[in-house]
Design an enzyme around this catalytic site. Structure first.
Site, PDB file in Angstrom:
ATOM      1  N   ALA A  99     -26.865 -24.792   5.464  1.00 19.60           N
ATOM      2  CA  ALA A  99     -26.385 -24.096   6.672  1.00 19.60           C
ATOM      3  C   ALA A  99     -27.500 -23.258   7.295  1.00 19.60           C
ATOM      4  O   ALA A  99     -28.658 -23.650   7.250  1.00 19.60           O
ATOM      5  CB  ALA A  99     -25.141 -23.261   6.349  1.00 19.60           C
ATOM      6  N   SER A 100     -27.152 -22.095   7.833  1.00 17.60           N
ATOM      7  CA  SER A 100     -28.129 -21.321   8.605  1.00 17.60           C
ATOM      8  C   SER A 100     -29.271 -20.744   7.781  1.00 17.60           C
ATOM      9  O   SER A 100     -30.240 -20.243   8.339  1.00 17.60           O
ATOM     10  CB  SER A 100     -27.426 -20.187   9.348  1.00 17.60           C
ATOM     11  OG  SER A 100     -26.576 -20.731  10.329  1.00 17.60           O
ATOM     12  N   THR A 101     -29.179 -20.798   6.434  1.00 13.86           N
ATOM     13  CA  THR A 101     -30.316 -20.327   5.626  1.00 13.86           C
ATOM     14  C   THR A 101     -31.517 -21.253   5.848  1.00 13.86           C
ATOM     15  O   THR A 101     -32.635 -20.932   5.462  1.00 13.86           O
ATOM     16  CB  THR A 101     -29.994 -20.290   4.119  1.00 13.86           C
ATOM     17  OG1 THR A 101     -29.734 -21.622   3.659  1.00 13.86           O
ATOM     18  CG2 THR A 101     -28.789 -19.416   3.821  1.00 13.86           C
TER      19      THR A 101
END
Length: 360
Positions: A99-101
Site C-alpha cells: 500500500a502507501s508505504t
C-alpha cells in the site's frame, strides 16, 4: 579369532551458543504491544547502519518452550489446526500489499530517473481519469500544485498515479528490487517468503494483457500485484533511511564455543548500492518527517517527544473481495538526522473492520 565389531566411543561435546541480534527488551515490548493492540499482526525493527534485526514479532504466537524437549502430538495438532495460524510467522511469511508505504520508493525513483525534479509541483485533483475509470484520492478535495514532500505527508494518491505513469512502472519497480522487494532477505529463516515485484510477464500472465496505465497507477500506490512481507517493508525503510546502501540483514550477532569464546561474528555487509539522487533522498526524508510532525500529516498520532520520526502510513484492501478485509501499515525510521532505526508494523483487520494506518 576375528574381530566382529569395533566401536569408537567419543565423549559428547557441548555445541556452540548462538547469540541473536534481537534486543530482548525491545522484542518483549513489541510482543506486548501486539498482544494489547491486535488479534493478528507483526512488527519488525532494524538497525539501519548494521542491518541487524532488533525486533521480529508476530501475533498470534505460541510458547516456544512447549517444544522443549518435545511437544505432544495433541498439543501440536491444536497449534496446527488453530484458525488464527499461530505457527505462521507473519513477520517474514505473510505477503501483503505494501500500500502507501511503497510511495517513498516511487518518489525516489521518479526524481533519480529525472522524470520529475525534487522541488517540482504537480497539479493534484481529487481524482484523475485513466482510460474510462476514475482513480480517486482517499480524501476529497483538490490539493492544487504540490511537491513530493506534501504528496507523501498527505499520502495523495493522484500525485503518485501521475508521477508513477511519468516515471514508468519498470523504472520504479527496479528501484523497489534494489531496496529488497521481491526477493528473500537471506536470513536463516525457515519458510521466508519472497513477496512479488511483478515483471511485464507476470502482469501479462495474471491479467491476460500488457501493462496498462491503470496497472501502473495501482502499482504506484503499492497495490496491484505487489506483495511484501513486513520484514521486507522494514528492510526497504532501512535502505531509504540510509539513502546510499541497503545493508545485508543479520539475525546472528555471534557464535560462541562452550567456553564462551567468540568463534564467529559477521561484519556488516552492503547488499545493494542504491545510487539514489541526493536531493531525492533529502526530499523524501523531509516528506516522511511531515507525515508525523506536520499538522496535516497522516501519521501525526506517532509523534514522540524524544525524536524526530519519519514515517509512512498505509491502508490496503486485502484478502478475498467477498470478505472485505483491510490492512493497516505504519513504517519508517528515526531520527531524521542520521537515521539509526527502521521499522514496519502491520495490523490485520478482521472482515468488515474499518481501519487505517493513521488511526492504528
Amino acid at each position: 579369532s576375528k574381530m566382529v565389531l569395533e566401536e569408537w566411543v567419543s565423549r559428547p561435546r557441548a555445541g556452540g551458543t548462538v547469540v541473536t541480534t534481537l534486543d530482548l527488551k525491545w522484542q518483549r515490548h513489541a510482543e506486548n504491544v501486539l498482544r494489547r493492540g491486535c488479534k493478528r499482526g507483526a512488527m519488525v525493527v532494524i538497525d539501519t547502519s548494521s542491518g541487524e534485526v532488533l525486533v521480529m514479532a508476530s501475533r498470534p504466537t505460541f510458547n516456544l518452550n512447549a517444544f522443549i524437549p518435545g511437544i505432544s502430538q495433541v498439543e501440536y495438532d491444536k497449534l496446527l489446526n488453530d484458525p488464527s495460524k499461530p505457527l505462521f510467522g507473519r513477520a517474514f511469511q505473510a505477503q501483503y500489499p505494501p500500500a502507501s508505504t511503497f510511495k517513498p520508493v516511487v518518489g525516489l525513483a521518479a526524481i533519480t530517473s529525472g522524470a520529475i525534479r525534487a522541488d517540482q509541483k504537480i497539479n493534484t485533483p481529487d481524482k484523475i481519469k485513466i482510460g474510462n475509470i476514475d482513480f480517486k484520492n482517499h480524501s476529497r478535495g483538490d490539493l492544487g500544485f504540490i511537491d513530493v514532500k506534501l504528496a507523501l505527508a498527505k499520502s495523495a494518491n493522484p500525485w503518485f498515479y501521475q508521477v508513477g505513469m511519468k516515471t514508468g512502472p519498470q523504472t520504479f519497480l527496479s528501484a523497489a528490487r534494489r531496496l529488497g522487494f521481491g526477493s528473500k532477505t537471506g536470513l536463516p529463516l525457515y519458510g521466508e517468503r519472497a513477496g512479488l515485484v511483478p515483471t511485464p510477464e507476470d502482469i501479462l500472465k495474471s491479467q491476460g494483457r500488457t501493462t496498462t496505465d491503470g496497472d501502473t497507477a495501482n502499482l504506484s500506490i503499492g497495490q496491484g500485484l505487489l506483495l511484501a512481507t513486513p520484514l521486507q517493508v522494514a528492510q526497504s525503510m532501512a535502505g531509504i533511511a540510509n539513502g546510499s546502501s541497503l545493508m545485508e540483514l543479520q539475525l546472528v550477532k555471534q557464535i560462541q564455543d562452550f567456553h564462551g569464546r567468540v568463534v564467529e561474528a559477521p561484519d556488516p555487509k552492503i547488499r545493494n548500492d542504491l545510487s539514489f539522487d541526493y536531493d531525492a533522498v533529502a526530499a523524501v526524508h523531509e516528506g516522511m518527517m511531515q507525515v508525523v510532525h506536520a499538522k496535516f500529516g497522516t501519521g501525526k498520532n506517532a509523534s514522540l517527544g524524544f525524536t524526530i520520526m519519519c514515517g509512512k502510513t498505509g491502508t490496503a484492501q486485502w484478502g478475498a473481495k467477498s470478505k472485505r478485509q483491510n490492512l493497516a501499515w505504519f513504517s519508517g525510521f528515526f531520527p531524521l538526522n542520521n537515521p539509526r532505526y527502521a521499522f514496519a508494523v502491520v495490523y490485520e483487520g478482521v472482515p468488515g473492520e474499518s481501519i487505517s494506518g493513521g488511526r492504528k
